[in-house]
Scaffold this motif. Structure first.
Motif, PDB file in Angstrom:
ATOM      1  N   GLY A 151       0.816  -1.206   0.000  1.00  0.00           N
ATOM      2  CA  GLY A 151       0.000   0.000   0.000  1.00  0.00           C
ATOM      3  C   GLY A 151       0.848   1.253   0.000  1.00  0.00           C
ATOM      4  N   VAL A 152       0.488   2.223  -0.849  1.00  0.00           N
ATOM      5  CA  VAL A 152       1.195   3.499  -0.911  1.00  0.00           C
ATOM      6  C   VAL A 152       0.174   4.630  -0.869  1.00  0.00           C
ATOM      7  N   ALA A 153       0.659   5.862  -0.954  1.00  0.00           N
ATOM      8  CA  ALA A 153      -0.194   7.009  -0.662  1.00  0.00           C
ATOM      9  C   ALA A 153      -1.230   7.299  -1.741  1.00  0.00           C
ATOM     10  N   ASN A 154      -0.930   6.994  -2.998  1.00  0.00           N
ATOM     11  CA  ASN A 154      -1.844   7.315  -4.092  1.00  0.00           C
ATOM     12  C   ASN A 154      -1.412   6.572  -5.353  1.00  0.00           C
ATOM     13  N   GLY A 155      -2.209   6.694  -6.400  1.00  0.00           N
ATOM     14  CA  GLY A 155      -1.919   5.969  -7.619  1.00  0.00           C
ATOM     15  C   GLY A 155      -0.688   6.463  -8.346  1.00  0.00           C
ATOM     16  N   LEU A 156      -0.447   7.775  -8.351  1.00  0.00           N
ATOM     17  CA  LEU A 156       0.747   8.306  -8.993  1.00  0.00           C
ATOM     18  C   LEU A 156       2.001   7.788  -8.305  1.00  0.00           C
ATOM     19  N   ASP A 157       1.999   7.762  -6.982  1.00  0.00           N
ATOM     20  CA  ASP A 157       3.148   7.209  -6.259  1.00  0.00           C
ATOM     21  C   ASP A 157       3.334   5.726  -6.567  1.00  0.00           C
ATOM     22  N   SER A 201      -0.560   7.145 -25.681  1.00  0.00           N
ATOM     23  CA  SER A 201      -0.796   8.557 -25.980  1.00  0.00           C
ATOM     24  C   SER A 201      -2.164   8.984 -25.462  1.00  0.00           C
ATOM     25  N   ASN A 202      -3.067   8.016 -25.297  1.00  0.00           N
ATOM     26  CA  ASN A 202      -4.420   8.283 -24.813  1.00  0.00           C
ATOM     27  C   ASN A 202      -4.540   7.769 -23.392  1.00  0.00           C
ATOM     28  N   THR A 203      -4.364   8.667 -22.423  1.00  0.00           N
ATOM     29  CA  THR A 203      -4.441   8.287 -21.014  1.00  0.00           C
ATOM     30  C   THR A 203      -4.535   9.548 -20.171  1.00  0.00           C
ATOM     31  N   TYR A 204      -4.780   9.357 -18.872  1.00  0.00           N
ATOM     32  CA  TYR A 204      -4.677  10.470 -17.936  1.00  0.00           C
ATOM     33  C   TYR A 204      -3.193  10.780 -17.742  1.00  0.00           C
ATOM     34  N   ILE A 205      -2.876  12.028 -17.488  1.00  0.00           N
ATOM     35  CA  ILE A 205      -1.492  12.490 -17.467  1.00  0.00           C
ATOM     36  C   ILE A 205      -0.650  11.835 -16.373  1.00  0.00           C
ATOM     37  N   ALA A 206      -1.273  11.262 -15.340  1.00  0.00           N
ATOM     38  CA  ALA A 206      -0.509  10.633 -14.255  1.00  0.00           C
ATOM     39  C   ALA A 206       0.428   9.555 -14.781  1.00  0.00           C
ATOM     40  N   THR A 207       0.023   8.836 -15.813  1.00  0.00           N
ATOM     41  CA  THR A 207       0.867   7.796 -16.381  1.00  0.00           C
ATOM     42  C   THR A 207       2.182   8.389 -16.868  1.00  0.00           C
ATOM     43  N   TRP A 208       2.109   9.510 -17.539  1.00  0.00           N
ATOM     44  CA  TRP A 208       3.308  10.185 -18.039  1.00  0.00           C
ATOM     45  C   TRP A 208       4.099  10.821 -16.888  1.00  0.00           C
ATOM     46  N   LEU A 209       3.384  11.409 -15.921  1.00  0.00           N
ATOM     47  CA  LEU A 209       4.068  12.091 -14.819  1.00  0.00           C
ATOM     48  C   LEU A 209       4.979  11.149 -14.043  1.00  0.00           C
ATOM     49  N   ALA A 210       4.544   9.913 -13.855  1.00  0.00           N
ATOM     50  CA  ALA A 210       5.375   8.960 -13.117  1.00  0.00           C
ATOM     51  C   ALA A 210       6.716   8.751 -13.813  1.00  0.00           C
ATOM     52  N   GLY A 242      -3.305   4.242  -2.681  1.00  0.00           N
ATOM     53  CA  GLY A 242      -2.815   3.482  -3.820  1.00  0.00           C
ATOM     54  C   GLY A 242      -2.110   2.228  -3.360  1.00  0.00           C
ATOM     55  N   ALA A 243      -1.695   1.409  -4.318  1.00  0.00           N
ATOM     56  CA  ALA A 243      -0.982   0.169  -4.004  1.00  0.00           C
ATOM     57  C   ALA A 243      -0.322  -0.358  -5.262  1.00  0.00           C
ATOM     58  N   ILE A 244       0.600  -1.279  -5.072  1.00  0.00           N
ATOM     59  CA  ILE A 244       1.104  -2.088  -6.181  1.00  0.00           C
ATOM     60  C   ILE A 244       0.856  -3.551  -5.827  1.00  0.00           C
ATOM     61  N   THR A 245       0.656  -4.367  -6.862  1.00  0.00           N
ATOM     62  CA  THR A 245       0.639  -5.817  -6.684  1.00  0.00           C
ATOM     63  C   THR A 245       1.669  -6.420  -7.624  1.00  0.00           C
ATOM     64  N   THR A 246       2.233  -7.545  -7.220  1.00  0.00           N
ATOM     65  CA  THR A 246       3.278  -8.189  -8.002  1.00  0.00           C
ATOM     66  C   THR A 246       3.488  -9.606  -7.499  1.00  0.00           C
TER      67      THR A 246
END
Length: 371
Positions: A56-62, A83-92, A195-199
């Motif tokens: 678990g992390v603080a948000n999706g961008l993190d 190219s078609n996405t919310y900008i958070a994908t690029w910001l990371a 947010g979170a990551i899974t792996t």
């Protein structure tokens, strides 16, 4: 009848008593950061996603940023992004010092087109970051095969796709890492950021646990330059309340989507196209109209709430002017951003409301056709 785009208050009221109990449990515990509820949610969400690990992390961008950090992505590297996405994908990608390289979508699904990956590949490419946009999974098999062929890693952006399935299996462990957002409006939404990551990779999970906590495994011993990005104990407890209901709520979304698909067939409106291998979580029901602004205005006047996801593609945002990607360079994405509009869909939306939307949409399309 008026139909709001999203009624978050009613969505959370359905869980009110259990949410209040969870809040009181955390309040009374006296332990508010990285406690028992976070550990329990990480176990439960990993199991739900069919993954070995959840952090678990603080948000999706993190979640996206820490995933790239854990994979060693940095300055000089390139990441293939939609190219078609919310900008958070690029910001990371930018946050770790790498360069986002846009790949055009399939015009039918609006998701990244696997057939276009090879044209974007360079010796600097390190990661592919597909986004399961609007809740529909991307075609993962060709992306994963391409990644293996070229020695790349795959970080999936699952922020809109909680509970979605690819070839019958829930998203969560197909690629190297899946990043999630629990922003309140998501299918699995907290009452604040989360947010979170899974792996399935325990070493990557351990790296992200270290990075999220100031780069520390042991308090006051900092091994790497880290972040303060921990999923709040209270939000974890609230998410534990809502997780067991996610499949049922997604089922209601699917019922609404099917009613829309049937009720809006045969009119001058492009409806969502779902790939046969994919089971959408129906986070959004996105249609396309060539006169979107007029269409949105007509629906607003008729009492139907809509939202545009998203009006400006990342490469045309001022933040990414330094990349020098001119208008017209990514025509599929630009056309999507001019035409897409999201209709109401949620687990508390009644079928009467759905039918009202269908009637008003059909009337608006008919009016524009003759206007």
């Amino acid at each position: 009848m008026t139909v709001p785009f999203l009624d978050l208050k009613s969505i959370n009221q359905a869980h009110r008593s259990d949410l209040v109990s969870a809040f009181e449990r955390v309040l009374d515990s006296g332990w508010y950061i990285m406690g028992n509820d976070l550990a329990a949610f990480e176990r439960e969400y990993a199991e739900y996603c069919g993954a070995h690990e959840c952090v678990g992390v603080a948000n999706g961008l993190d979640a996206l940023t820490l995933a790239l950090r854990a994979l060693g992505v940095g300055p000089g590297d390139e990441v293939l992004v939609p190219s078609n996405t919310y900008i958070a994908t690029w910001l990371a990608v930018s946050h770790v010092g790498a360069t986002p390289v846009p790949v055009e979508p399939d015009d039918r699904t609006a998701n990244i087109d696997p057939k276009r990956l090879s044209a974007a590949l360079t010796p600097r490419t390190k990661v592919i970051m597909p986004v399961h946009l609007y809740g529909q999974p991307v075609e993962l098999d060709p992306i994963l095969a391409f990644a293996r062929q070229h020695g790349l890693k795959v970080v999936e952006d699952g922020a809109q796709a909680h509970g979605a399935r690819y070839k019958g299996e829930r998203l969560g462990a197909h690629g190297d890492i899946v990043a999630w957002s629990f922003y309140p409006g998501k299918n699995l939404g907290a009452l604040g950021d989360g947010g979170a990551i899974t792996t399935n990779d325990s070493a990557l999970a351990a790296s992200i646990r270290e990075l999220r906590n100031y780069g520390s495994k042991v308090k006051y011993h900092n091994e790497v330059i880290g972040y303060n990005s921990r999923l709040d104990e209270l939000q974890a407890a609230l998410l534990r309340v809502k997780l067991p209901q996610l499949d049922s709520e997604n089922g209601h979304r699917a019922l609404i989507a099917e009613r829309y698909l049937q009720g809006l067939a045969g009119i001058d409106l492009q409806l969502p196209h779902i790939h046969l291998d994919c089971q959408s979580a129906w986070h959004l029901f996105v249609v396309r109209h060539p006169r979107r602004e007029a269409f949105a205005k007509a629906l607003s006047a008729a009492g139907i709430g809509t939202v545009i996801h998203y009006p400006i593609p990342p490469h045309l945002q001022p933040a990414y002017e330094p990349l020098g990607i001119a208008a017209g360079s990514l025509p599929v994405s630009e056309r999507l951003h001019r035409e897409v509009i999201s209709l109401p869909i949620s687990p508390v939306m009644s079928l009467d409301q759905v039918d009202e939307v269908i009637a008003k949409v059909r009337a608006a399309v008919e009016s524009l056709a003759h206007g």
